[in-house]
Design an enzyme around this catalytic site. Structure first.
Site, PDB file in Angstrom:
ATOM      1  N   CYS A 262      -9.438  -8.107   8.434  1.00  0.00           N
ATOM      2  CA  CYS A 262      -9.984  -7.076   7.545  1.00  0.00           C
ATOM      3  C   CYS A 262     -11.415  -7.427   7.154  1.00  0.00           C
ATOM      4  O   CYS A 262     -12.306  -7.400   7.991  1.00  0.00           O
ATOM      5  CB  CYS A 262      -9.066  -6.865   6.348  1.00  0.00           C
ATOM      6  SG  CYS A 262      -9.329  -5.254   5.554  1.00  0.00           S
TER       7      CYS A 262
ATOM      8  N   HIS B  87      -3.536  -6.088   8.406  1.00  0.00           N
ATOM      9  CA  HIS B  87      -2.936  -7.102   7.534  1.00  0.00           C
ATOM     10  C   HIS B  87      -1.484  -7.320   7.952  1.00  0.00           C
ATOM     11  O   HIS B  87      -0.825  -6.420   8.466  1.00  0.00           O
ATOM     12  CB  HIS B  87      -2.957  -6.644   6.073  1.00  0.00           C
ATOM     13  CG  HIS B  87      -4.297  -6.673   5.441  1.00  0.00           C
ATOM     14  ND1 HIS B  87      -4.972  -7.845   5.172  1.00  0.00           N
ATOM     15  CD2 HIS B  87      -5.096  -5.658   5.000  1.00  0.00           C
ATOM     16  CE1 HIS B  87      -6.128  -7.558   4.593  1.00  0.00           C
ATOM     17  NE2 HIS B  87      -6.228  -6.248   4.483  1.00  0.00           N
TER      18      HIS B  87
END
Length: 529
Positions: free
Chosen positions: A373, A475
């Site tokens: 991310c 994630h």
């Protein structure tokens, strides 16, 4: 407070407050019980999770609820305020990771109503405010102080929705319920207990010391009306012979009039469940194994750090969180840059600590670097934030290890992932949660190729020509057993066959056993109203 005394920034955010109220006359089915703490990190989230699983095992429909959480560890959750997407897909919002774990403990799907207000710290004095799963805006704490009471109707509405679908709602407070200077603007502790008619149980952590002062001090600070809401107290994290503390229990009960409801002894498997607070990363804990050395810089605004828990659990991995003031060790095999709530700020942290030099030297030596991310964004050439969404507007040079650029902005992307990665041939589960949009030639060689619902596939992330530098927005990627095993083999570590999901489930079952053994659940249930 009159409208003309409300700061302009607070007034602007207040004007954005909107939610879909539940239909009138929604029946109230559930009883409710609130667990408040004498301080932060006394174990409220863990105890609520244990109670949720224990009561769910008894056949009750249980739901967790926390009105306001402050955490950069978040999870996607179904957003029932919005209709399905054009293809009938679920629309997602976000809630605190602790409430997602409590939902799992309850054997229920996570919902935005379980945590209607989420504060995601971006600076020491300011946070991104998420209301019912959607970003409301960014504001300093002093501004939020003026606006949070305006969110109370949405909070109560979410609580009522859960009460309508469950037999029991277990409510978690935030921090200490005795912060009386916050009482009038509180939406998470005694003000919520009053508005929602919630009986309260006080939880104290004896491991940190000062339990008697914490409980008796709470009683002294609370008003008579709030004292009456408290139905008793529980002593948490006890080690040793409890008979030695029994005179202390007598003293507490005599001083407060509150009944002693039990002692929860130290739970050895707590580390097998995700930590809510990044303070846990400051404790000198490493991975369970020895083998491939993984180094993770401890960023100032680290987010979703539980992404690394599955790797830390592998016996063939030694995972170390590198604290500020320490270099990245020379024996590191893989550097992982985790998520962050303030990408440009944490790029500055990398440079201030000298970690950028360590990472670039590591890459030149043929070491592997992974970005997740915000960590993925940091691997590129530049990160731009023209609107000042994560801090002051501007741009910051990245590490230049991938040929990509990122601009922070647009709608936050929130999706749940359970699909096959064609690049590795492995099942991948996880989620995306980000506002940045990444472009560049580096995306032409993606790290992942994720199958979609229409028979096609979507490229995700980027992979360097050498195959040693990689990043993606997903994630929870290493929580996918098959993918994690594949990745470990690619870095020279033996796959252990660890089923991380089963490991977490076993920890929740052990937690429920622990709660059942230590507390009188029938007596606690009788307190719920």
């Amino acid at each position: 407070m009159t409208a003309d005394t409300i700061p302009a920034q607070a007034a602007e955010l207040i004007a954005r407050i909107a939610y879909q109220p539940a239909p009138e006359g929604l029946p109230r089915r559930a009883r409710s019980l609130m667990i408040q703490g004498t301080a932060s990190d006394v174990g409220k989230s863990m105890v609520v999770a244990g109670l949720c699983r224990a009561y769910a095992r008894r056949g009750l429909v249980v739901r967790p609820f926390k009105a306001q959480n402050m955490s950069n560890n978040a999870a996607v959750a179904a957003d029932s305020d919005l209709p399905p997407g054009p293809d009938g897909e679920i629309v997602y919002g976000e809630i605190g990771r602790a409430q997602a774990m409590q939902a799992r403990a309850s054997k229920a799907a996570p919902s935005i109503h379980m945590n209607p207000v989420l504060l995601k710290p971006q600076t020491d004095i300011g946070s991104q405010v998420v209301l019912r799963g959607r970003v409301l805006g960014n504001c300093p704490a002093r501004i939020y102080h003026h606006m949070r009471q305006r969110m109370m109707p949405a909070v109560i509405d979410s609580l009522d929705r859960l009460r309508a679908e469950a037999d029991l709602v277990i409510v978690e407070g935030a921090g200490s319920g005795a912060e009386v200077y916050l009482r009038n603007s509180d939406i998470t502790n005694m003000h919520l207990a009053e508005a929602g008619g919630l009986p309260v149980v006080i939880l104290s952590d004896i491991d940190r010391g000062g339990t008697m002062a914490a409980i008796v001090g709470s009683h002294m600070l609370l008003s008579e009306a709030d004292r009456a809401r408290v139905k008793g107290y529980i002593v948490n994290k006890f080690r040793g012979d409890f008979s030695l503390f029994e005179p202390g229990v007598v003293t507490i009960t005599e001083a407060t009039g509150w009944p002693f409801l039990g002692v929860l002894r130290w739970f050895d498997s707590a580390e097998r469940l995700p930590a809510e607070d990044s303070l846990a990363l400051e404790r000198p804990a490493e991975g369970e194994g020895r083998g491939v050395n993984v180094a993770v810089p401890r960023l100032s605004r680290v987010a979703n750090f539980d992404d690394l828990d599955p790797l830390a659990a592998e016996p063939g991995v030694s995972l170390r969180w590198i604290q500020p003031g320490n270099p990245i060790p020379a024996d590191t095999d893989v550097v992982i840059l985790p998520g962050s709530k303030a990408t440009r700020t944490d790029l500055d942290v990398l440079r201030r600590e000298g970690w950028d030099i360590d990472i670039l030297a590591h890459a030149r030596r043929g070491g592997r670097v992974i970005g997740l991310c915000a960590g993925f964004q940091m691997l590129g050439r530049v990160v731009r934030d023209p609107q000042g969404i994560e801090g002051p507007a501007g741009e910051t040079a990245g590490l230049g290890l991938l040929d990509i650029e990122t601009e922070i902005g647009g709608e936050k992307r929130l999706i749940d992932i359970d699909t096959t990665d064609r690049a590795s041939g492995c099942r991948v589960t996880g989620y995306e949660m980000h506002m940045g949009r990444t472009t560049g030639a580096g995306l032409d060689q993606p790290w992942l190729v994720l199958e979609d619902d229409h028979g096609g596939a979507q490229p995700e992330g980027a992979l360097s020509a050498s195959g040693l530098i990689a990043g993606a927005y997903v994630h929870g990627l290493f929580g996918s057993n098959e993918f994690r095993a594949h990745w470990l083999q690619s870095v020279g570590a033996a796959a252990s066959g660890l089923d991380f999901d089963a490991r977490t489930e076993a920890a929740l079952e052990a937690l429920a056993d622990h709660v059942e053994k230590n507390l009188d659940l029938d007596a606690l249930l009788a307190l719920a109203v």
